[in-house]
Design a protein around this motif. Structure first.
Motif, short mmCIF file in Angstrom:
data_model
loop_
_atom_site.label_atom_id
_atom_site.label_comp_id
_atom_site.label_asym_id
_atom_site.label_seq_id
_atom_site.Cartn_x
_atom_site.Cartn_y
_atom_site.Cartn_z
N LEU A 94 -62.45 39.35 22.06
CA LEU A 94 -61.03 39.02 21.90
C LEU A 94 -60.70 37.71 22.61
O LEU A 94 -61.03 37.54 23.78
CB LEU A 94 -60.16 40.15 22.45
N PRO A 95 -60.02 36.78 21.93
CA PRO A 95 -59.64 35.50 22.57
C PRO A 95 -58.65 35.74 23.70
O PRO A 95 -57.61 36.36 23.49
CB PRO A 95 -59.02 34.71 21.41
N TRP A 96 -58.95 35.22 24.87
CA TRP A 96 -58.26 35.62 26.10
C TRP A 96 -57.80 34.38 26.85
O TRP A 96 -58.57 33.44 27.06
CB TRP A 96 -59.23 36.44 26.93
N ALA A 97 -56.55 34.38 27.31
CA ALA A 97 -56.04 33.32 28.18
C ALA A 97 -55.29 33.96 29.34
O ALA A 97 -54.78 35.07 29.22
CB ALA A 97 -55.11 32.38 27.41
N GLY A 98 -55.21 33.25 30.46
CA GLY A 98 -54.55 33.81 31.64
C GLY A 98 -55.57 34.43 32.56
O GLY A 98 -56.77 34.17 32.47
N SER A 138 -52.40 28.63 22.05
CA SER A 138 -53.08 28.07 23.21
C SER A 138 -52.65 28.85 24.45
O SER A 138 -51.79 29.74 24.38
CB SER A 138 -52.72 26.59 23.38
N ALA A 139 -53.24 28.48 25.59
CA ALA A 139 -52.97 29.20 26.84
C ALA A 139 -51.57 28.99 27.38
O ALA A 139 -51.16 29.69 28.31
CB ALA A 139 -54.00 28.79 27.89
N ASP A 140 -50.82 28.03 26.82
CA ASP A 140 -49.45 27.80 27.31
C ASP A 140 -48.43 27.87 26.18
O ASP A 140 -47.32 27.35 26.32
CB ASP A 140 -49.36 26.46 28.04
N PHE A 165 -57.32 44.57 17.14
CA PHE A 165 -56.48 43.52 17.71
C PHE A 165 -57.31 42.25 17.91
O PHE A 165 -56.84 41.14 17.66
CB PHE A 165 -55.90 44.00 19.04
N ALA A 166 -58.56 42.42 18.33
CA ALA A 166 -59.44 41.26 18.51
C ALA A 166 -59.67 40.55 17.18
O ALA A 166 -59.64 39.31 17.11
CB ALA A 166 -60.77 41.69 19.12
N GLU A 167 -59.90 41.31 16.13
CA GLU A 167 -60.11 40.71 14.81
C GLU A 167 -58.87 39.96 14.34
O GLU A 167 -58.97 38.87 13.77
CB GLU A 167 -60.50 41.79 13.81
N MET A 168 -57.70 40.54 14.59
CA MET A 168 -56.47 39.89 14.16
C MET A 168 -56.26 38.56 14.87
O MET A 168 -55.98 37.53 14.24
CB MET A 168 -55.26 40.80 14.43
N LEU A 169 -56.42 38.55 16.20
CA LEU A 169 -56.22 37.31 16.96
C LEU A 169 -57.25 36.25 16.57
O LEU A 169 -56.92 35.07 16.43
CB LEU A 169 -56.28 37.59 18.45
N THR A 170 -58.48 36.68 16.38
CA THR A 170 -59.52 35.72 15.99
C THR A 170 -59.23 35.13 14.62
O THR A 170 -59.34 33.91 14.42
CB THR A 170 -60.90 36.42 15.98
N TRP A 171 -58.86 35.97 13.68
CA TRP A 171 -58.55 35.53 12.31
C TRP A 171 -57.40 34.53 12.31
O TRP A 171 -57.40 33.55 11.55
CB TRP A 171 -58.22 36.74 11.46
N ASP A 173 -56.51 32.64 14.85
CA ASP A 173 -56.77 31.57 15.81
C ASP A 173 -55.74 31.58 16.95
O ASP A 173 -55.17 30.55 17.31
CB ASP A 173 -56.77 30.20 15.11
N LEU A 174 -55.53 32.78 17.51
CA LEU A 174 -54.59 32.96 18.61
C LEU A 174 -55.33 33.49 19.83
O LEU A 174 -56.43 34.03 19.72
CB LEU A 174 -53.48 33.95 18.22
N VAL A 175 -54.71 33.33 21.00
CA VAL A 175 -55.28 33.87 22.24
C VAL A 175 -54.27 34.81 22.88
O VAL A 175 -53.05 34.58 22.85
CB VAL A 175 -55.65 32.75 23.24
N LEU A 176 -54.78 35.89 23.46
CA LEU A 176 -53.93 36.83 24.18
C LEU A 176 -53.46 36.19 25.47
O LEU A 176 -54.26 35.70 26.27
CB LEU A 176 -54.72 38.10 24.49
#
Length: 305
Positions: A94-98, A138-140, A165-171, A173-176
């Motif tokens: 899962l794309p992760w920020a923070g 992005s992270a901000d 949820f990981a598949e959705m964010l990756t598809w 191009d978003l980060v949590l």
């Protein structure tokens, strides 16, 4: 636990009968259901100018749902968006920020994989239950407009488990944005209840531009309310709150006008709280090791006689 501090909360009638049967069962014959890991989120925003500052507890609003009466757990009660951890919440892709999972593990006092699951579950449940997405390109940044019908399809795909949820964010191009979440509490359902949860309570600011909705099939009604209005409805018998929900609402009473961001950024002591049933005055109560400020206290467990 002689001498230990606690608060007694009235036991909602809907669970009092089951609790009475459990207490009347011989101790060696009692069954204790495992507590499923779960996460819930106090989604908050500043109250409208004509409301804020008029009375204590009116500076902010929080999004609440009255759970459908037929629900197996907390049916008919007021709650925050949330639910149990799904096996796919453990997906490390899962794309992760923070703050990273290691930092969340220290804050949550759990192993890193479990911390990942809890944080992801919190964000996923908020999107599933009220259509609010704590993610961005992005992270901000945070997604500001979810009105396109494609977002409804993404949400439905999560609900029917055809995507994670990981598949959705990756598809997309978003980060949590895990930095948008703040830990506020840790409560476990009493052992006398047949369905139990080990729940972390998070809080987050409502993202600008997004709209929380009432489309959850698990809720009779959903919407925004000030802490003062929620507690007033409880006192008047119009709403029923379990102890952790009441305590979290009481914490929101502390937020001053214009102080939501400071409140979210201020770390609070979080200790596990597990209520247990007691009887006095012919009435069942839920005794909980919490202090006057509503935060859990580091006290040992007790027997349940």
């Amino acid at each position: 636990m002689a001498g230990a501090p606690y608060r007694d909360f009235p036991m909602p009638a809907v669970i009092a009968e089951q609790t009475r049967r459990w207490l009347d069962t011989a101790q060696e014959e009692r069954t204790v259901a495992p507590a499923r890991a779960s996460a819930t989120v106090l989604l908050a925003r500043e109250a409208a100018a004509e409301v804020a500052g008029v009375a204590p507890g009116s500076a902010v609003e929080v999004f609440v749902l009255r759970r459908a009466a037929g629900m197996a757990f907390a049916g008919g009660m007021l709650a925050f968006p949330g639910g149990g951890v799904d096996a796919r919440d453990a997906d490390p892709s899962l794309p992760w920020a923070g703050p990273d999972p290691a930092r969340w593990a220290r804050r949550l006092q759990v192993a890193e994989p479990i911390a990942r699951e809890l944080v992801i579950a919190a964000a996923r449940e908020v999107f599933e239950e009220c259509g609010v997405l704590l993610a961005g390109p992005s992270a901000d940044e945070v997604v500001a407009d979810l009105t396109d019908p494609s977002w409804d399809r993404e949400r439905e795909a999560l609900l029917d488990r055809s995507q994670s949820f990981a598949e959705m964010l990756t598809w997309l191009d978003l980060v949590l944005r895990t930095d948008l979440l703040a830990l506020r509490g840790h409560w476990t359902t009493p052992v006398c209840e047949p369905r139990r949860y080990d729940t972390r309570f998070f809080a987050a600011r409502m993202p600008g531009g997004q709209v929380a909705d009432d489309r959850s099939s698990e809720a009779e009604v959903a919407g925004w309310a000030t802490p003062a209005d929620i507690l007033r409805a409880q006192a008047e018998g119009r709403e029923v709150l379990l102890p952790p929900t009441q305590v979290m609402v009481e914490q929101l009473m502390e937020v001053p006008v214009g102080g939501l961001d400071d409140w979210l950024a201020r770390p609070v002591p979080v200790h596990p709280v597990q209520p247990w049933p007691v009887e006095h005055g012919g009435t069942l109560w839920m005794r909980s090791p919490v202090g006057p400020d509503g935060h859990g206290l580091p006290v040992p467990g007790t027997d349940l006689r």
